[in-house]
Scaffold this motif. Structure first.
Motif, short mmCIF file in Angstrom:
data_model
loop_
_atom_site.label_atom_id
_atom_site.label_comp_id
_atom_site.label_asym_id
_atom_site.label_seq_id
_atom_site.Cartn_x
_atom_site.Cartn_y
_atom_site.Cartn_z
N THR A 1 30.76 22.06 12.73
CA THR A 1 31.07 21.31 11.53
C THR A 1 29.74 21.11 10.80
OG1 THR A 1 32.87 20.14 12.64
CG2 THR A 1 32.01 19.16 10.61
N ARG B 1 27.81 20.02 7.13
CA ARG B 1 27.92 19.33 5.85
C ARG B 1 26.59 19.44 5.12
NH1 ARG B 1 32.26 20.20 6.76
NH2 ARG B 1 34.06 18.84 6.87
N HIS C 1 30.44 10.53 6.38
CA HIS C 1 31.80 10.33 5.87
C HIS C 1 32.84 10.83 6.87
CE1 HIS C 1 34.91 9.68 2.92
NE2 HIS C 1 35.32 10.93 3.11
N LEU C 2 32.54 11.92 7.58
CA LEU C 2 33.48 12.43 8.58
C LEU C 2 33.73 11.40 9.68
CD1 LEU C 2 32.28 16.11 9.00
CD2 LEU C 2 34.37 15.31 7.89
N SER D 1 33.40 8.16 9.39
CA SER D 1 34.08 6.98 8.85
C SER D 1 35.58 7.21 8.73
CB SER D 1 33.49 6.59 7.50
OG SER D 1 33.80 7.56 6.52
N GLN D 2 36.01 8.45 8.75
CA GLN D 2 37.43 8.77 8.65
C GLN D 2 38.13 8.77 10.01
OE1 GLN D 2 37.35 12.54 6.57
NE2 GLN D 2 37.64 11.51 4.62
N GLU D 3 37.36 8.66 11.08
CA GLU D 3 37.96 8.72 12.42
C GLU D 3 38.40 7.35 12.87
OE1 GLU D 3 34.87 10.54 14.76
OE2 GLU D 3 35.44 12.51 14.06
#
Length: 113
Positions: free
Chosen positions: A98, A100, A108-109, A111-113
């Motif tokens: 992954t 970015r 941000h990834l 924070s979405q988990e």
């Protein structure tokens, strides 16, 4: 140590401080990064902003760290220079990792988990 760390919540951001990730230091880097990943419950961002070169041994070390972050963890790579990104593309590891463009996008990834 070939990187410096910063904790943001339960995510560790490891900024590589070496210009080259190669055979000369790959084994030590792998060992140290795996130890850092354990401390952060295996949630890690690896910042390549200072890296100008990576070889196959360096790639192997980063793959080992990725595997060490498995089982509920995650490794996200960011800030990869074009010259280094081309190595990831040629080896097709850009599809494995992954990646970015910057730290904010990487965080941000998580924070979405």
């Amino acid at each position: 140590m070939q990187f410096r760390t910063e904790h943001i919540g339960d995510v560790i951001v490891a900024t590589l401080t070496c210009r080259e990730v190669d055979a000369a230091g790959a084994e030590d880097l792998k060992t140290d990064l795996l130890a850092a990943a354990k401390e952060s419950r295996k949630r890690m961002i690896l910042d390549f902003s200072q890296v100008e070169f990576i070889d196959s041994t360096g790639l192997g070390a980063i793959i080992a760290v990725h595997k060490g972050c498995a089982d509920g963890g995650r490794l996200v790579l960011c800030c990869i220079a074009d010259t280094v990104a081309s190595v990831f593309t040629l080896t097709r590891l850009d599809a494995f990792f992954t990646i970015r463009p910057n730290r904010d996008a990487a965080m941000h990834l998580f924070s979405q988990e």
